[in-house]
Scaffold this motif. Structure first.
Motif, mmCIF file in Angstrom:
data_model
loop_
_atom_site.group_PDB
_atom_site.id
_atom_site.type_symbol
_atom_site.label_atom_id
_atom_site.label_comp_id
_atom_site.label_asym_id
_atom_site.label_seq_id
_atom_site.Cartn_x
_atom_site.Cartn_y
_atom_site.Cartn_z
ATOM 1 N N MET A 1 0.816 -1.189 0.000
ATOM 2 C CA MET A 1 0.000 0.000 0.000
ATOM 3 C C MET A 1 0.863 1.259 0.000
ATOM 4 N N THR A 2 2.109 1.125 0.378
ATOM 5 C CA THR A 2 2.985 2.285 0.455
ATOM 6 C C THR A 2 3.231 2.900 -0.918
ATOM 7 N N TRP A 3 3.449 2.062 -1.916
ATOM 8 C CA TRP A 3 3.738 2.624 -3.239
ATOM 9 C C TRP A 3 2.505 3.310 -3.819
ATOM 10 N N ILE A 4 1.312 2.851 -3.469
ATOM 11 C CA ILE A 4 0.094 3.516 -3.956
ATOM 12 C C ILE A 4 -0.017 4.910 -3.337
ATOM 13 N N SER A 5 0.185 4.993 -2.036
ATOM 14 C CA SER A 5 0.072 6.298 -1.375
ATOM 15 C C SER A 5 1.173 7.246 -1.843
ATOM 16 N N ASN A 6 2.377 6.718 -2.026
ATOM 17 C CA ASN A 6 3.462 7.571 -2.507
ATOM 18 C C ASN A 6 3.205 8.064 -3.921
ATOM 19 N N SER A 7 2.667 7.197 -4.783
ATOM 20 C CA SER A 7 2.412 7.621 -6.161
ATOM 21 C C SER A 7 1.268 8.629 -6.225
#
Length: 150
Positions: A1-7
Motif C-alpha cells: 500500500m505504500t507505493w500507492i500512497s506515494n504515487s
C-alpha cells in the motif's frame, strides 16, 4: 500500500506544481497585457478590469490538494489503541508479528512485553508475617544460625 500512497501523493504534488506555474504565468501575462491596456486606456480615459484566475487552474489546484491529502492519509500507519492495556495485550498475543510495518520490518517503537518488569519483580513484603517470625525467633532464644562452612 505504500507505493500507492506515494504515487498518489507524488502525482498530486506534480499537479499542484503545474497549477502554481499556470497561476504564475497567468498573472505574468495579465500584468503585461494590463500594462499595455493601461497605456492605451490612458489616452481613452477607461480603466482596465481586473482578471480573476481561470476556472481550470482553480479546479486543478483543488484536485491536487485533494490528491495530496488522500495520498498522505493512505500512507499513515494503523492507529494504536488509546488504552495502554489494549496495546500491551496485542503485544502479548501477537509479539513482533503484530508490529511489522508496510516495509516488512518491525516498527521502531516495538519494545516487547511492557508488563515484563511487573511480572518479574519480587512479590510484596508481608511485614506482619516477618514480625511474627521475628517474635518467634526472639522467644526461642534469638541465637543466630551458625554459618555453614563449605
Amino acid at each position: 500500500m505504500t507505493w500507492i500512497s506515494n504515487s498518489i501523493t507524488g502525482l498530486g504534488l506534480i499537479f499542484l506544481t503545474h497549477a502554481g506555474y499556470s497561476a504564475h504565468e497567468h498573472s505574468a501575462l495579465y500584468s503585461t497585457s494590463a500594462a499595455t491596456l493601461a497605456s492605451i486606456s490612458s489616452h481613452g480615459g477607461t480603466t482596465p478590469t481586473v482578471a480573476s484566475l481561470p476556472l481550470d487552474i482553480s479546479i486543478e489546484t483543488i484536485v491536487a490538494i485533494f490528491m495530496i491529502c488522500l495520498g498522505l492519509v493512505l500512507g499513515t500507519p494503523e492507529l494504536r489503541p488509546i488504552q495502554w492495556r489494549v496495546w500491551a495485550g496485542k503485544i502479548e498475543r501477537e509479539g513482533e508479528d503484530g508490529f511489522i510495518g508496510g516495509d516488512g520490518e518491525v516498527e521502531k517503537d516495538y519494545v516487547g512485553n511492557p508488563f515484563r518488569a511487573l511480572e518479574s519483580r519480587p512479590g510484596f513484603v508481608d511485614i506482619r508475617k516477618q514480625r511474627r517470625e521475628f517474635a518467634a525467633w526472639v522467644r526461642e532464644g534469638g541465637q543466630p544460625a551458625p554459618a555453614s562452612k563449605s
